[in-house]
Design an enzyme around this catalytic site. Structure first.
Site, PDB file in Angstrom:
ATOM      1  N   GLY A   1      63.198  26.811  49.591  1.00 49.58           N
ATOM      2  CA  GLY A   1      62.888  25.584  48.316  1.00 49.58           C
ATOM      3  C   GLY A   1      62.975  24.821  48.214  1.00 49.58           C
ATOM      4  O   GLY A   1      62.484  24.689  47.202  1.00 49.58           O
TER       5      GLY A   1
ATOM      6  N   ASP B   1      63.704  18.654  44.022  1.00 49.41           N
ATOM      7  CA  ASP B   1      62.121  19.238  43.508  1.00 49.41           C
ATOM      8  C   ASP B   1      61.452  19.900  44.097  1.00 49.41           C
ATOM      9  O   ASP B   1      60.335  20.487  43.293  1.00 49.41           O
ATOM     10  CB  ASP B   1      62.059  17.309  43.309  1.00 49.41           C
ATOM     11  CG  ASP B   1      60.842  17.101  44.616  1.00 49.41           C
ATOM     12  OD1 ASP B   1      61.040  17.766  45.792  1.00 49.41           O
ATOM     13  OD2 ASP B   1      60.922  16.007  44.359  1.00 49.41           O
ATOM     14  N   GLY B   2      61.994  21.137  44.830  1.00 52.71           N
ATOM     15  CA  GLY B   2      59.971  21.707  45.307  1.00 52.71           C
ATOM     16  C   GLY B   2      59.180  21.339  46.303  1.00 52.71           C
ATOM     17  O   GLY B   2      58.825  22.303  46.553  1.00 52.71           O
TER      18      GLY B   2
ATOM     19  N   ARG C   1      50.791  27.540  54.785  1.00 55.00           N
ATOM     20  CA  ARG C   1      51.141  28.133  56.459  1.00 55.00           C
ATOM     21  C   ARG C   1      51.011  29.538  56.225  1.00 55.00           C
ATOM     22  O   ARG C   1      51.300  30.392  55.080  1.00 55.00           O
ATOM     23  CB  ARG C   1      52.903  27.739  56.452  1.00 55.00           C
ATOM     24  CG  ARG C   1      53.224  26.098  56.048  1.00 55.00           C
ATOM     25  CD  ARG C   1      54.671  26.295  56.346  1.00 55.00           C
ATOM     26  NE  ARG C   1      55.297  27.375  56.093  1.00 55.00           N
ATOM     27  CZ  ARG C   1      56.692  26.690  56.174  1.00 55.00           C
ATOM     28  NH1 ARG C   1      57.127  25.734  56.908  1.00 55.00           N
ATOM     29  NH2 ARG C   1      57.973  27.498  55.635  1.00 55.00           N
TER      30      ARG C   1
ATOM     31  N   ASP D   1      67.922  28.571  61.129  1.00 54.90           N
ATOM     32  CA  ASP D   1      66.654  28.732  59.653  1.00 54.90           C
ATOM     33  C   ASP D   1      65.337  28.400  59.677  1.00 54.90           C
ATOM     34  O   ASP D   1      64.648  29.058  58.917  1.00 54.90           O
ATOM     35  CB  ASP D   1      67.120  28.376  58.368  1.00 54.90           C
ATOM     36  CG  ASP D   1      68.094  26.915  58.033  1.00 54.90           C
ATOM     37  OD1 ASP D   1      68.856  26.353  59.067  1.00 54.90           O
ATOM     38  OD2 ASP D   1      67.157  25.746  57.706  1.00 54.90           O
TER      39      ASP D   1
ATOM     40  N   ASP E   1      58.369  25.474  61.107  1.00 50.29           N
ATOM     41  CA  ASP E   1      59.331  25.141  60.111  1.00 50.29           C
ATOM     42  C   ASP E   1      59.143  23.895  61.206  1.00 50.29           C
ATOM     43  O   ASP E   1      59.662  23.020  61.403  1.00 50.29           O
ATOM     44  CB  ASP E   1      60.861  25.158  60.094  1.00 50.29           C
ATOM     45  CG  ASP E   1      60.785  26.486  58.395  1.00 50.29           C
ATOM     46  OD1 ASP E   1      59.630  26.071  57.867  1.00 50.29           O
ATOM     47  OD2 ASP E   1      61.925  26.358  57.964  1.00 50.29           O
TER      48      ASP E   1
END
Length: 486
Positions: A92, A125-126, A176, A252, A262
């Site tokens: 996202g 908004d990403g 990353r 996820d 993450d």
């Protein structure tokens, strides 16, 4: 050493096609500027550290420019979030720009987090904010320095782009690196949408690229799953041994490689508390420190379910049964070595558990305790540490057992100190240290971020002039609230 314009790309995941990801271009940040870069991560791409100071570096990692061979894609996946299945997640706010092949033949994903909206942004908004980008950068490189398997972080690029969370902040991007950004949730997505042909393609891709040794097994998919069980047992053992709390162990957020992945509302324990909850949004304590072991097992079971079209259930169940014994053996070995022991004895687990029980509720600094335990001869070290415990009689009894156990090792103090200091960090990434660096960076001063990164890159070495970074948190830094939006 290479320059930015001589990197070699081989975009294997992008070649899987549109069922697995969507082509999206990054949205550039306004007035990009380098906040911090990791020389160790740059070396993974064979990049000269001087490249980080170039204008091109900030442009490439802020969305302004793109390599001609890059193929930016937003990956699709699903996952169990706080135990509930979410059928469609995906990148996202991140983009897989491509895969770089270094001179050693290793593939490294370039995954740009904070790159703007994608079809999977779900009304978001990403963007990523500066504070969360700095936190992920620091944690990625620090865990690597501690010897904990993790994704890596190449750099953070700051900007003047406004981003709105609980308040107005500025946008940033963190680059990353990992051999793969495939998650448990990738397999769940194709399983629950009954796209079993795509599930097969995904599994064969992961096997060929990341588990080639398993291809020679009679049952390659099962061999891959068993390897994942083993890797996660070791990973979680290292988390627990060093007091690392992930905070959001959704499926996820679980890497198919068995690495830490993450980073969100993570924390290292300051005072030891087995029930510590580092995520302010985790009302039920699902991802508390002590729950990380059963949750990892739960997540592996969720992945096993997604593999059932190609692996027998009984075989998967047998592999799952290995997780807890493997974890326990790995954790006990790490804790034994943190206490300075080189040989295994039957009473070691009871000795470790007794220590943790004494620590609980006594406000004992978890990192400092192990470091100081090796600083001096045993009697002197125990006398110094005794002051931190509430149950003095209990600690004295434990200390007597520890002294006798250490005597049976038969090692001189200098050798014991060197070995223990090689395992027990002097410096740990405490939330108050990260917060102090973030506050300075938000005012345009990046020196503290860079200094903290440099200190944490050598966590086991005593660094003259940096003693303040080894101190316990001040009162204001003891109860910082960190949420998923961080």
């Amino acid at each position: 050493m290479k320059t930015l314009d001589t990197l070699t790309f081989d975009n294997r995941f992008a070649r899987l096609g549109d069922a697995f990801s969507t082509e999206v271009l990054p949205e550039p940040l306004d007035e990009p500027r380098l906040v911090v870069a990791s020389p160790a991560a740059l070396a993974l791409l064979d990049l000269d550290p001087a490249e980080a100071e170039s204008t091109l570096f900030a442009e490439l990692f802020s969305g302004h420019k793109l390599w001609s061979d890059a193929q930016p894609r937003a990956m699709v996946y699903s996952g169990h979030q706080f135990g509930a299945y979410n059928p469609r997640l995906g990148d996202g706010r991140g983009l897989l720009l491509g895969e770089v092949v270094n001179e050693a033949g290793e593939h490294w994903d370039l995954h740009l987090k904070g790159a703007g909206q994608t079809p999977y942004s779900r009304m978001g908004d990403g963007r990523a904010v500066l504070r969360s980008s700095i936190r992920e950068f620091l944690a990625s490189e620090h865990l690597h320095a501690l010897g904990i398997p993790t994704s890596r972080a190449l750099c953070v690029i700051g900007s003047s782009t406004p981003v709105y969370r609980e308040k107005r902040e500025t946008g940033a991007m963190v680059m990353r690196l990992a051999p793969s950004h495939v998650r448990f949730g990738h397999f769940e997505y194709f399983y629950y949408t009954r796209q079993h042909e795509q599930l097969k393609v995904l599994g064969e891709h992961v096997l060929a690229c990341h588990f080639p040794d398993c291809l020679a097994a009679e049952k390659p998919w099962l061999a891959m799953f068993r390897t994942l069980v083993e890797r996660n047992a070791e990973l979680i053992a290292r988390w627990q041994a060093y007091g690392f709390c992930h905070g959001v162990m959704n499926t996820d957020n679980m890497s198919i490689l068995g690495i830490t992945f993450d980073y969100g509302p993570y924390a290292f324990l300051d005072d030891f508390d087995a029930n510590h909850i580092c995520n302010h949004s985790d009302d039920s304590g699902r991802y508390s420190f002590s729950n990380q072991v059963p949750i990892a097992h739960w997540n592996l079971a969720a992945l096993a379910q997604a593999l059932t079209p190609f692996v027998e259930v009984d075989d998967l169940r047998e592999c799952l049964g290995l997780f807890l014994p493997l974890y326990q053996a790995q954790w006990l070995d790490l804790m034994r070595r943190r206490l300075g022991f080189t040989q295994a004895e039957d009473g070691d687990e009871a000795l470790v558990q007794a220590l943790l029980k004494l620590m609980q509720g006594s406000a004992v600094d978890y990192t400092q305790f192990f470091r100081r335990l090796g600083d001096q001869e045993v009697d002197a070290a125990l006398a110094r540490l005794r002051e931190d415990f509430i149950d003095l009689a209990g600690f004295d009894a434990w200390g007597a057992q520890y002294k006798a156990r250490t005597a049976r090792e038969g090692e001189d103090q200098d050798a014991r100190r060197a070995r223990m200091h090689g395992l027990n960090p002097c410096y740990i990434l405490r939330n108050y240290l990260a917060q102090r660096a973030i506050e300075a960076a938000e005012q345009g001063d990046y020196e503290e971020v860079r200094r903290l990164h440099a200190v944490l890159s050598r966590p086991f070495d005593e660094q003259p002039g940096m003693e303040a970074y080894a101190e316990r948190p001040p009162e204001w830094g003891r109860h910082l609230e960190i949420s998923c939006s961080s």
